[in-house]
Scaffold this motif. Structure first.
Motif, PDB file in Angstrom:
ATOM      1  N   THR A  44     -71.953 -32.910   8.770  1.00 42.60           N
ATOM      2  CA  THR A  44     -72.984 -32.643   7.759  1.00 42.60           C
ATOM      3  C   THR A  44     -73.187 -33.859   6.862  1.00 42.60           C
ATOM      4  O   THR A  44     -74.327 -34.194   6.512  1.00 42.60           O
ATOM      5  CB  THR A  44     -72.594 -31.423   6.902  1.00 42.60           C
ATOM      6  N   SER A  66     -76.050 -27.778   3.679  1.00 39.27           N
ATOM      7  CA  SER A  66     -75.518 -27.532   5.012  1.00 39.27           C
ATOM      8  C   SER A  66     -76.175 -26.279   5.588  1.00 39.27           C
ATOM      9  O   SER A  66     -76.281 -25.265   4.911  1.00 39.27           O
ATOM     10  CB  SER A  66     -74.005 -27.325   4.955  1.00 39.27           C
ATOM     11  N   ASP A  85     -76.815 -26.044  12.365  1.00 38.76           N
ATOM     12  CA  ASP A  85     -75.370 -25.844  12.500  1.00 38.76           C
ATOM     13  C   ASP A  85     -75.211 -24.543  13.278  1.00 38.76           C
ATOM     14  O   ASP A  85     -75.492 -23.461  12.754  1.00 38.76           O
ATOM     15  CB  ASP A  85     -74.727 -25.749  11.117  1.00 38.76           C
ATOM     16  N   GLU A 112     -75.288 -29.670  14.733  1.00 42.13           N
ATOM     17  CA  GLU A 112     -73.832 -29.525  14.599  1.00 42.13           C
ATOM     18  C   GLU A 112     -73.370 -28.375  15.499  1.00 42.13           C
ATOM     19  O   GLU A 112     -74.073 -27.409  15.681  1.00 42.13           O
ATOM     20  CB  GLU A 112     -73.454 -29.234  13.145  1.00 42.13           C
TER      21      GLU A 112
HETATM   22 MG    MG Z   1     -71.128 -29.204   8.717  1.00 44.67          MG
END
Ligand code: MG
Ligand code: ATP
Length: 163
Positions: A44, A66, A85, A112
């Motif tokens: 991140t 995030s 993510d 991510e």
């Molecule tokens: Mg992260």
């Protein structure tokens, strides 16, 4: 994925910031960067530095939270930037619901926990694997991906004095 073609040391968080800013202006529509590595490895942090650098170039200062719970954060622009993510993704098919497949073609995508993509990971993506060092806070990052990315990166990193 192929074996890494290059590894860089990231001795502190500022180095991660610098790497994000280095890559930022070189990405374009259809570029996907897969950010791999354990919890706290710096994925991140890197994505935020990259996104903020692109926004700053447009005179914009924005928070880059995030996407832990939202799964995706989209930043306006041409192209858009999609930061995702996928840690909490239930099933690879949920990727389709998020709209990521089209984004892979049209936007700059930073992902991510890319292992959650399964077969949906774009073949042309750059993979960055972040690692924590055994002692201390330093990180390192290993790059892998298709030959095209190897050539691009070598050029960018040489130009910017990283290698
Ligand atoms: Mg992260
Ligand atoms: N090169 C570095 N050296 C030392 N600390 C760093 C470095 N890069 C990032 N950090 C720090 O590591 C911490 C964790 O980073 P980050 O939140 O980016 O991890 P993450 O990989 O996204 O984890 P998660 O899997 O939970 O999303 C942050 O405090 C960040 O500032």
């Amino acid at each position: 994925m192929n074996a890494p073609f290059l590894t860089l040391a990231l001795p502190d968080a500022t180095a991660t910031d610098r790497l994000g800013a280095t890559l930022a202006p070189h990405l374009g529509a259809g570029d996907t960067v897969l950010l791999d590595g354990q919890i706290g490895a710096g994925k991140t942090h890197f994505a935020r530095a990259l996104i903020q650098s692109r926004l700053a170039a447009l005179g914009r200062i924005e928070d880059v939270p995030s996407p832990t719970f939202t799964l995706v954060q989209v930043y306006d622009g041409s192209p858009e930037i999609w930061h995702s993510d996928l840690y909490r993704l239930g099933h690879p098919d949920d990727v389709l619901e998020l709209g990521l497949e089209d984004a892979f073609d049209e936007a700059i995508c930073l992902v991510e926990w890319p292992d959650r993509l399964g077969d949906l990971a774009p073949d042309a993506a750059l993979l960055m694997q972040f690692s924590l060092s055994e002692q201390g806070a330093a990180r390192s990052v290993a790059f892998s991906g298709p030959a095209k990315w190897q050539e691009r990166l070598q050029k960018i990193l040489t130009q910017e004095g990283w290698i």
